[in-house]
Design a protein around this motif. Sequence first.
Motif, PDB file in Angstrom:
ATOM      1  N   ASN B 105     -21.416 -26.780  30.522  1.00 53.68           N
ATOM      2  CA  ASN B 105     -21.593 -25.970  29.320  1.00 53.68           C
ATOM      3  C   ASN B 105     -22.917 -25.200  29.296  1.00 53.68           C
ATOM      4  O   ASN B 105     -23.875 -25.615  28.656  1.00 53.68           O
ATOM      5  CB  ASN B 105     -21.468 -26.846  28.072  1.00 53.68           C
ATOM      6  N   TYR B 106     -22.907 -24.097  30.037  1.00 55.41           N
ATOM      7  CA  TYR B 106     -23.982 -23.102  29.939  1.00 55.41           C
ATOM      8  C   TYR B 106     -23.302 -21.774  29.630  1.00 55.41           C
ATOM      9  O   TYR B 106     -22.230 -21.478  30.187  1.00 55.41           O
ATOM     10  CB  TYR B 106     -24.790 -23.033  31.247  1.00 55.41           C
ATOM     11  N   GLU B 126      -1.837 -20.271  36.793  1.00 59.30           N
ATOM     12  CA  GLU B 126      -2.071 -21.041  35.566  1.00 59.30           C
ATOM     13  C   GLU B 126      -3.416 -21.763  35.692  1.00 59.30           C
ATOM     14  O   GLU B 126      -3.606 -22.583  36.587  1.00 59.30           O
ATOM     15  CB  GLU B 126      -0.927 -22.062  35.425  1.00 59.30           C
ATOM     16  N   VAL B 127      -4.344 -21.453  34.803  1.00 61.11           N
ATOM     17  CA  VAL B 127      -5.668 -22.080  34.872  1.00 61.11           C
ATOM     18  C   VAL B 127      -5.929 -22.919  33.620  1.00 61.11           C
ATOM     19  O   VAL B 127      -5.722 -22.454  32.493  1.00 61.11           O
ATOM     20  CB  VAL B 127      -6.782 -21.013  35.027  1.00 61.11           C
ATOM     21  N   HIS B 128      -6.352 -24.132  33.816  1.00 61.35           N
ATOM     22  CA  HIS B 128      -6.815 -24.989  32.719  1.00 61.35           C
ATOM     23  C   HIS B 128      -8.307 -25.222  32.922  1.00 61.35           C
ATOM     24  O   HIS B 128      -8.766 -25.296  34.060  1.00 61.35           O
ATOM     25  CB  HIS B 128      -6.081 -26.330  32.733  1.00 61.35           C
ATOM     26  N   SER B 129      -9.033 -25.364  31.837  1.00 64.40           N
ATOM     27  CA  SER B 129     -10.482 -25.558  31.958  1.00 64.40           C
ATOM     28  C   SER B 129     -10.930 -26.860  31.321  1.00 64.40           C
ATOM     29  O   SER B 129     -10.370 -27.291  30.312  1.00 64.40           O
ATOM     30  CB  SER B 129     -11.223 -24.398  31.287  1.00 64.40           C
ATOM     31  N   VAL B 130     -11.935 -27.455  31.936  1.00 62.21           N
ATOM     32  CA  VAL B 130     -12.585 -28.644  31.377  1.00 62.21           C
ATOM     33  C   VAL B 130     -14.044 -28.282  31.142  1.00 62.21           C
ATOM     34  O   VAL B 130     -14.729 -27.842  32.079  1.00 62.21           O
ATOM     35  CB  VAL B 130     -12.532 -29.830  32.357  1.00 62.21           C
ATOM     36  N   LEU B 131     -14.516 -28.440  29.935  1.00 61.67           N
ATOM     37  CA  LEU B 131     -15.913 -28.160  29.635  1.00 61.67           C
ATOM     38  C   LEU B 131     -16.687 -29.474  29.676  1.00 61.67           C
ATOM     39  O   LEU B 131     -16.291 -30.456  29.050  1.00 61.67           O
ATOM     40  CB  LEU B 131     -16.027 -27.535  28.242  1.00 61.67           C
ATOM     41  N   VAL B 132     -17.784 -29.493  30.435  1.00 63.44           N
ATOM     42  CA  VAL B 132     -18.602 -30.704  30.529  1.00 63.44           C
ATOM     43  C   VAL B 132     -19.861 -30.512  29.682  1.00 63.44           C
ATOM     44  O   VAL B 132     -20.626 -29.564  29.907  1.00 63.44           O
ATOM     45  CB  VAL B 132     -18.974 -31.013  31.992  1.00 63.44           C
ATOM     46  N   ASP B 133     -20.053 -31.379  28.718  1.00 62.58           N
ATOM     47  CA  ASP B 133     -21.236 -31.268  27.830  1.00 62.58           C
ATOM     48  C   ASP B 133     -21.727 -32.666  27.469  1.00 62.58           C
ATOM     49  O   ASP B 133     -21.742 -33.080  26.315  1.00 62.58           O
ATOM     50  CB  ASP B 133     -20.906 -30.443  26.575  1.00 62.58           C
ATOM     51  N   ASP B 134     -22.166 -33.359  28.502  1.00 63.29           N
ATOM     52  CA  ASP B 134     -22.509 -34.772  28.360  1.00 63.29           C
ATOM     53  C   ASP B 134     -23.946 -35.072  27.987  1.00 63.29           C
ATOM     54  O   ASP B 134     -24.281 -36.212  27.655  1.00 63.29           O
ATOM     55  CB  ASP B 134     -22.227 -35.475  29.700  1.00 63.29           C
ATOM     56  N   ASP B 135     -24.825 -34.074  28.070  1.00 63.75           N
ATOM     57  CA  ASP B 135     -26.263 -34.332  27.897  1.00 63.75           C
ATOM     58  C   ASP B 135     -26.567 -34.460  26.406  1.00 63.75           C
ATOM     59  O   ASP B 135     -26.575 -33.465  25.670  1.00 63.75           O
ATOM     60  CB  ASP B 135     -27.059 -33.187  28.530  1.00 63.75           C
ATOM     61  N   VAL B 136     -26.852 -35.678  25.974  1.00 63.77           N
ATOM     62  CA  VAL B 136     -26.993 -35.932  24.545  1.00 63.77           C
ATOM     63  C   VAL B 136     -28.404 -35.673  24.023  1.00 63.77           C
ATOM     64  O   VAL B 136     -28.694 -35.914  22.847  1.00 63.77           O
ATOM     65  CB  VAL B 136     -26.571 -37.387  24.201  1.00 63.77           C
ATOM     66  N   GLY B 146     -24.322 -25.773  21.918  1.00 66.22           N
ATOM     67  CA  GLY B 146     -23.785 -27.132  22.012  1.00 66.22           C
ATOM     68  C   GLY B 146     -24.598 -27.924  23.012  1.00 66.22           C
ATOM     69  O   GLY B 146     -25.764 -27.617  23.268  1.00 66.22           O
ATOM     70  N   ARG B 147     -23.977 -28.945  23.564  1.00 68.34           N
ATOM     71  CA  ARG B 147     -24.704 -29.812  24.488  1.00 68.34           C
ATOM     72  C   ARG B 147     -24.586 -29.314  25.921  1.00 68.34           C
ATOM     73  O   ARG B 147     -23.576 -28.729  26.314  1.00 68.34           O
ATOM     74  CB  ARG B 147     -24.145 -31.241  24.404  1.00 68.34           C
ATOM     75  N   ARG B 148     -25.594 -29.601  26.727  1.00 67.14           N
ATOM     76  CA  ARG B 148     -25.599 -29.175  28.134  1.00 67.14           C
ATOM     77  C   ARG B 148     -24.703 -30.075  28.993  1.00 67.14           C
ATOM     78  O   ARG B 148     -24.501 -31.245  28.682  1.00 67.14           O
ATOM     79  CB  ARG B 148     -27.038 -29.233  28.689  1.00 67.14           C
ATOM     80  N   GLY B 149     -24.225 -29.506  30.082  1.00 66.47           N
ATOM     81  CA  GLY B 149     -23.441 -30.288  31.044  1.00 66.47           C
ATOM     82  C   GLY B 149     -24.328 -30.705  32.201  1.00 66.47           C
ATOM     83  O   GLY B 149     -25.005 -29.871  32.810  1.00 66.47           O
ATOM     84  N   THR B 150     -24.351 -32.009  32.506  1.00 67.00           N
ATOM     85  CA  THR B 150     -25.251 -32.490  33.576  1.00 67.00           C
ATOM     86  C   THR B 150     -24.557 -33.544  34.444  1.00 67.00           C
ATOM     87  O   THR B 150     -23.540 -33.260  35.077  1.00 67.00           O
ATOM     88  CB  THR B 150     -26.566 -33.023  32.973  1.00 67.00           C
ATOM     89  N   GLY B 151     -25.096 -34.740  34.463  1.00 64.21           N
ATOM     90  CA  GLY B 151     -24.666 -35.767  35.421  1.00 64.21           C
ATOM     91  C   GLY B 151     -23.196 -36.144  35.383  1.00 64.21           C
ATOM     92  O   GLY B 151     -22.599 -36.460  36.423  1.00 64.21           O
TER      93      GLY B 151
END
Lengths: 332, 332
Positions: B105-106, B126-136, B146-151
């Motif tokens: 998530n940038y 057909e494309v599906h997306s997963v957004l990663v935003d785990d950095d609390v 929102g939150r950043r995506g990291t580890g």
Amino acid sequence: MKKFINDADAVVREALAGIAAAHPDLRVDVEQQIIVRADAPRPGKVGVISGGGSGHEPLHGGFVGMGMLDAACPGEVFTSPVPDQILAATKAVDGGAGVVHIVKNYTGDVMNFQMAAELAGDEGVEVHSVLVDDDVAVEDSTWTAGRRGTGATLIVEKVAGALAETGASAAAVAAAGARVNEASASFAVALTACTTPSAGKPGFELPEDEMEVGVGIHGEPGRRREKLLPAKQVVALALDAILSAKPLAAGSEAIVLVNGLGGTPLIELYLLYGAVAAGLEKAGVRIARNLVGNYVTSLDMAGMSVTVCRADAEVLRLWDAPVRTPALRWGA
Amino acid sequence: MKKFINDADAVVREALAGIAAAHPDLRVDVEQQIIVRADAPRPGKVGVISGGGSGHEPLHGGFVGMGMLDAACPGEVFTSPVPDQILAATKAVDGGAGVVHIVKNYTGDVMNFQMAAELAGDEGVEVHSVLVDDDVAVEDSTWTAGRRGTGATLIVEKVAGALAETGASAAAVAAAGARVNEASASFAVALTACTTPSAGKPGFELPEDEMEVGVGIHGEPGRRREKLLPAKQVVALALDAILSAKPLAAGSEAIVLVNGLGGTPLIELYLLYGAVAAGLEKAGVRIARNLVGNYVTSLDMAGMSVTVCRADAEVLRLWDAPVRTPALRWGA
């Protein structure tokens, strides 16, 4: 000093506690500082052990497991393990077929491993030793008579460990390790000094526009300091030193390690590997296998080393054999 | 700036050339900056791709291979990949069953992956997306709404890649990735700033006795700066943030990543892991699987992150499934 530590005197033991927690398949004696493969000793299998000062992780503890080391004995940071510790590790992995010590060529390591070997011999354990002295940068150094042992240690440990797994004798395992060492040459360049927890400041001063050419893995002086060069020229220097010391016939096959010294990011190591591959191709050497990453480190030192090991079919077969350790794992 | 590079503008391409040389089992398009698994596209298998700015190696290129990503598209250092590049990677791995985009998530990444997904859709993929935003650490940041995506990206990629390998649908693979992200929380602490090749100097100033608590993987500000603390207190801060944001019931199982940001040596990461394991045990959380090392980095930044991912039996089964990539390999 900026480090994630609690107490400079407890770093090695606390890291060992972390290794124990992370790898329940290893037996870690935190007090005596010994990491042992869970299924050791295996009756009839030669035990292979190594050790040396801490600060070079994953070497050696990260290489304990099926197909590589049976035990590692880490000393304090940049300090040799003691004879009792090495003796305990030797006895812990002796399955009756003898034990091979893989020893990097530093005076303290050599002395303490030799003392442990003698003590083990007194207790009826047959010990063979392999001395690793692949660093072609300098003859004699701060803590070394002769050449220093560095990156090739990983290859010696992998090949000796794989051969031990086949049920070979201690003499044969030691001989294979010695042949790998003989066929290997390494050269390192540092951009920064490392900081030991106990010293709390960098081990040497290096101006912002200079590099140490031929550095040792404890920050020992190399051949010279010179102005920072582009990566491809750094690689040319390293390959020139390596191929001058141990020439490779055109058509030779090699295992190549491009190794980070701890503070150099992987993107730079891959960039360096590209230059190493191009340089060796030009020299007519075929890279049969490679590793790129931080394997034989020097705490937080920004720097790199190149190791080239001439490899015949037997060495490649042993290199390819299954291995299951924290830091090296394939085929298993 | 002390780096092993030749030309600040050519770092990514030259590193890609090195990856190509080191891993002949991957197809690397150096010009278009795409790394593709050799056997892609596989008819009927969902393609899984990721990408983002370079400088976080081994993320993402080091995770391309059997059981994980089908392709990675690295942008320039800390710069999003462009839509055409993502589109080309998407088409390269489409075996007719659709493609899943794993996107940190940038803002630039989200926008460019979305544009590529629309272009791919126009071409019948057909494309599906997963957004990663785990950095609390923070809500919203320098380059993030929102939150950043990291580890957690690594865990999402592993689990989604393993599920894709079983022949699952694109919707199912994306849903599994989203569940892993939802179950994950990360928190990072920096001791030093990193230096991008183009800037040539550290991205921020951090006094010798301070740390950045909650730092982002590009050096984005965290929650606050404070005086350097002992490692166990740093871990306590991180675990407190993680467990406050995503509480775990006592008895929960978790996958835990103790990750170095590039300039922190492994001995410190293991020391940190020991404290993380003790802290989670106290919280009643069982660490079912762990990784300790440099996986989601920030160039040469000295720092660490902790990721805790709540894992049910299905996630653990997919985590354990064979994987064969440059940076993660087991069971194959």
